[in-house]
Design a protein around this motif. Structure first.
Motif, mmCIF file in Angstrom:
data_model
loop_
_atom_site.group_PDB
_atom_site.id
_atom_site.type_symbol
_atom_site.label_atom_id
_atom_site.label_comp_id
_atom_site.label_asym_id
_atom_site.label_seq_id
_atom_site.Cartn_x
_atom_site.Cartn_y
_atom_site.Cartn_z
ATOM 1 N N MET A 171 0.826 -1.208 0.000
ATOM 2 C CA MET A 171 0.000 0.000 0.000
ATOM 3 C C MET A 171 0.863 1.262 0.000
ATOM 4 N N ILE A 172 1.976 1.223 0.718
ATOM 5 C CA ILE A 172 2.881 2.377 0.728
ATOM 6 C C ILE A 172 3.438 2.609 -0.665
ATOM 7 N N GLN A 173 3.851 1.527 -1.338
ATOM 8 C CA GLN A 173 4.392 1.663 -2.691
ATOM 9 C C GLN A 173 3.329 2.141 -3.670
ATOM 10 N N LEU A 174 2.100 1.664 -3.515
ATOM 11 C CA LEU A 174 1.011 2.138 -4.368
ATOM 12 C C LEU A 174 0.802 3.638 -4.201
ATOM 13 N N GLN A 175 0.864 4.117 -2.956
ATOM 14 C CA GLN A 175 0.695 5.548 -2.710
ATOM 15 C C GLN A 175 1.858 6.354 -3.264
ATOM 16 N N LYS A 176 3.081 5.848 -3.090
ATOM 17 C CA LYS A 176 4.256 6.541 -3.634
ATOM 18 C C LYS A 176 4.148 6.683 -5.147
ATOM 19 N N ALA A 177 3.803 5.588 -5.801
ATOM 20 C CA ALA A 177 3.686 5.616 -7.264
ATOM 21 C C ALA A 177 2.556 6.546 -7.694
ATOM 22 N N GLY A 178 1.458 6.528 -6.953
ATOM 23 C CA GLY A 178 0.333 7.396 -7.285
ATOM 24 C C GLY A 178 0.667 8.872 -7.129
ATOM 25 N N VAL A 179 1.339 9.211 -6.038
ATOM 26 C CA VAL A 179 1.729 10.608 -5.803
ATOM 27 C C VAL A 179 2.728 11.064 -6.862
ATOM 28 N N ALA A 180 3.687 10.201 -7.182
ATOM 29 C CA ALA A 180 4.684 10.555 -8.194
ATOM 30 C C ALA A 180 4.017 10.810 -9.546
ATOM 31 N N MET A 181 3.066 9.959 -9.904
ATOM 32 C CA MET A 181 2.385 10.130 -11.192
ATOM 33 C C MET A 181 1.508 11.377 -11.175
ATOM 34 N N SER A 182 0.849 11.637 -10.068
ATOM 35 C CA SER A 182 0.012 12.841 -9.962
ATOM 36 C C SER A 182 0.846 14.110 -10.092
ATOM 37 N N MET A 183 1.975 14.130 -9.422
ATOM 38 C CA MET A 183 2.838 15.308 -9.497
ATOM 39 C C MET A 183 3.416 15.467 -10.903
ATOM 40 N N THR A 184 3.756 14.368 -11.535
ATOM 41 C CA THR A 184 4.261 14.443 -12.910
ATOM 42 C C THR A 184 3.194 14.993 -13.834
ATOM 43 N N SER A 185 1.961 14.543 -13.655
ATOM 44 C CA SER A 185 0.856 15.056 -14.474
ATOM 45 C C SER A 185 0.618 16.542 -14.216
ATOM 46 N N ALA A 186 0.738 16.951 -12.955
ATOM 47 C CA ALA A 186 0.548 18.366 -12.622
ATOM 48 C C ALA A 186 1.637 19.223 -13.259
ATOM 49 N N VAL A 187 2.874 18.757 -13.195
ATOM 50 C CA VAL A 187 3.978 19.503 -13.804
ATOM 51 C C VAL A 187 3.787 19.562 -15.314
ATOM 52 N N ARG A 188 3.385 18.455 -15.912
ATOM 53 C CA ARG A 188 3.133 18.421 -17.357
ATOM 54 C C ARG A 188 2.061 19.449 -17.737
ATOM 55 N N GLY A 189 0.997 19.511 -16.948
ATOM 56 C CA GLY A 189 -0.066 20.471 -17.211
ATOM 57 C C GLY A 189 0.424 21.906 -17.126
#
Length: 110
Positions: free
Chosen positions: A78-96
């Motif tokens: 679950m910790i790894q799922l959250q880490k990956a999710g946060v990383a992808m969300s931040m990458t998407s935000a930066v891309r936007g």
């Protein structure tokens, strides 16, 4: 849309560890302090995307391991799922934000 300091700190915490165990910020501070050449925007972007990809791959391996019964540690999964999710969300935000900036530059008259 401004990124809150809490989200930014969580992203830095999730992405802060590299393979050698030294945080990226400390690596950059060491390079700047030692007089070494600074990395460019493209290099920084490539490194960040590579780290996000590594988190996603690690997540996929852990999910497969859990599904096959090799690993029963739900907490780490679950910790790894959250880490990956946060990383992808931040990458998407930066891309936007980068795309918004590009659109603004295109609108500017020269």
């Amino acid at each position: 849309m401004a990124i809150s300091p809490i989200a930014l700190n969580a992203y830095r915490s999730a992405m802060g560890q590299t393979q050698g165990g030294m945080s990226i910020q400390k690596q950059v501070e060491g390079a700047v302090g030692s007089g070494a050449s600074q990395t460019g925007f493209v290099d920084t972007l490539k490194n960040s995307v590579a780290e996000v990809n590594a988190e996603q791959l690690k997540k996929d391996r852990m999910v497969a391991s859990f599904a096959t019964g090799e690993n029963q540690n739900v907490h780490e999964l679950m910790i790894q799922l959250q880490k990956a999710g946060v990383a992808m969300s931040m990458t998407s935000a930066v891309r936007g934000k980068v795309l918004d900036m590009y659109r603004e530059l295109v609108k500017m008259p020269f």
